[in-house]
Design a protein around this motif. Sequence first.
Motif, PDB file in Angstrom:
ATOM      1  N   LEU A   1       0.656  -1.232  -0.029  1.00 29.24           N
ATOM      2  CA  LEU A   1      -0.005  -0.005  -0.014  1.00 29.24           C
ATOM      3  C   LEU A   1       0.974   1.346  -0.110  1.00 29.24           C
ATOM      4  CD1 LEU A   1      -2.575  -1.275   2.644  1.00 29.24           C
ATOM      5  CD2 LEU A   1      -3.128  -0.859   0.274  1.00 29.24           C
TER       6      LEU A   1
ATOM      7  N   ASP B   1      -3.476   5.799   0.558  1.00 29.13           N
ATOM      8  CA  ASP B   1      -4.347   4.617   0.046  1.00 29.13           C
ATOM      9  C   ASP B   1      -5.389   4.487   1.149  1.00 29.13           C
ATOM     10  OD1 ASP B   1      -3.309   4.093  -2.272  1.00 29.13           O
ATOM     11  OD2 ASP B   1      -2.192   2.374  -1.577  1.00 29.13           O
TER      12      ASP B   1
ATOM     13  N   LYS C   1     -12.910   4.246  -3.194  1.00 28.32           N
ATOM     14  CA  LYS C   1     -11.750   3.768  -4.186  1.00 28.32           C
ATOM     15  C   LYS C   1     -11.183   2.873  -3.080  1.00 28.32           C
ATOM     16  CE  LYS C   1     -13.238   4.577  -8.130  1.00 28.32           C
ATOM     17  NZ  LYS C   1     -14.470   5.222  -7.712  1.00 28.32           N
TER      18      LYS C   1
ATOM     19  N   LYS D   1      -8.539  -0.148  -1.603  1.00 29.15           N
ATOM     20  CA  LYS D   1      -7.387  -0.726  -2.244  1.00 29.15           C
ATOM     21  C   LYS D   1      -7.329  -1.925  -1.752  1.00 29.15           C
ATOM     22  CE  LYS D   1      -5.936   2.468  -4.920  1.00 29.15           C
ATOM     23  NZ  LYS D   1      -4.612   3.224  -4.984  1.00 29.15           N
TER      24      LYS D   1
ATOM     25  N   ILE E   1     -10.221  -6.237  -6.007  1.00 33.25           N
ATOM     26  CA  ILE E   1      -9.606  -5.527  -4.652  1.00 33.25           C
ATOM     27  C   ILE E   1      -9.058  -6.975  -3.849  1.00 33.25           C
ATOM     28  CG2 ILE E   1     -10.261  -4.355  -2.716  1.00 33.25           C
ATOM     29  CD1 ILE E   1     -12.459  -3.060  -3.824  1.00 33.25           C
TER      30      ILE E   1
END
Length: 478
Positions: free
Chosen positions: A200, A204, A250, A252, A285
């Motif tokens: 990551l 994020d 969004k 992750k 994901i």
Amino acid sequence: MDWKPSRHSDIPIYQQIVDFIEKRIIYGEYPPGSILPSERTLAKMLEVNRGTIITAYDVLHSKGMVERIKGSGTKVSSDFWGLTRNRIPNWNLYVESGSFLPNLPMYQHIQDEIQERSLINFASGELAPDLTPYADFRHILSQSEFNHSLGYDHSQGNLSLRNTVADHLQEYKRIDCTSQSILITSGAQQALYLIVQCLLHPGDSVAIENPSYAYSLPLFRSARIKTHLLTVGEQGVEPDDIIALYKKHKIKMIFLNPIFQNPTGTLLSHERRTKILELSAELGIPVVEDDPYSLIPFSKEADTATLKSLDRNGNVLYISSLSKLVASGLRIGWIVGPQKVITRLADAKQQVDFGHSIFPQWIATEFLGADTFAGHLNHVQQRLLEKRNLLIASLERHLSDYVTFHAPEGGVHLWCSLKREVNEYRLLEAALRNGVVFVPGSLLGSEKGHMRLTFGRTETPLIEEGVLRLKQAFMMLT
């Protein structure tokens, strides 16, 4: 000056002023030779007593930060950079400036109390001594031949252990994998740390359960990861909430503890497990599955199929360990995932600690591969069921006026809701005074009015006494 010292902080006011001025000097906002406000002026600006300012200036003078000249006031030392005198580092400034954040103060307080005092322990998520296979360990140490190199081992972990873990996962959890897709870690905690640090980026967004163990982990904040919450209901998290978070933020990555979840003990329904895997494949994901408890069901009917065992697309990074099954002190955990990911994480682990120690890996290999493992697992399941039942009976007998709870079908945690409005932290302090400790719910989730009682660490004869001491703590506050 916009800044004011906090009167609610544990740090003395004069020390807050010292730290504030020292930072301004170090950052160049108060250059060498510049005149600082007079004692009276600064006291008025900060709304403190003049004596507090005198003390702060005295401390700064003793550290060589300022010069105090009679009739001229206080100014930043012209020799600030140490040309003619030694200076003591401001360790408080260094401690506060690190990028890796400390545990929450309340967690630190709980751990300190556990380590320093003899308490009835409903807080720690480890096994009690009567569940630790000491006899098996002694047999391994006395009868098995240790013939491994004492140098650094493979960065992914000892090959024999990885092969043994692969066999273990296939036999007990129906997870198909090979040694190449396994990384041995220092428990599940290091596994989470490596995933966050390596996969990551700062900024994020990820989804975590609420409440959850991950809620309190500073590793997300240290890495500047934004966490968004998925409410845990009676059947676990709601898949539609994942869709909503993805559209809005969004996200992750999704972090889940689906089997006997910590802290609620909830079992994510099979239908929701399937739906989450479908969403993961549809949205691209990854799901990080933390699975400490799937081998600790209290009935054969419990559906403990892990997400990884149902995963047909390689979307799940699977984490587990021996901490809740064998002994937390072994520090043996593992990550299962795509080989490319495992190679990346192994490289990072090699940079951190040059790989795992061979001794606990050897013991874990011998123990997991022995015929006695199945018997140990059965023993743990039976004894934990006894502990759970005793805790439930004690709560119903002594605390029914104060708490309600969900009886977990497995694992080691029991999640209680408080019937009366009680400050959880004051309740904890009252409990500590009575010699018992638990985890306030606010440390594990966004809602107040809960507490987690962990029965795995508590020795069986002390469970009812622990509940009685909790009752005394409630009575002190209500």
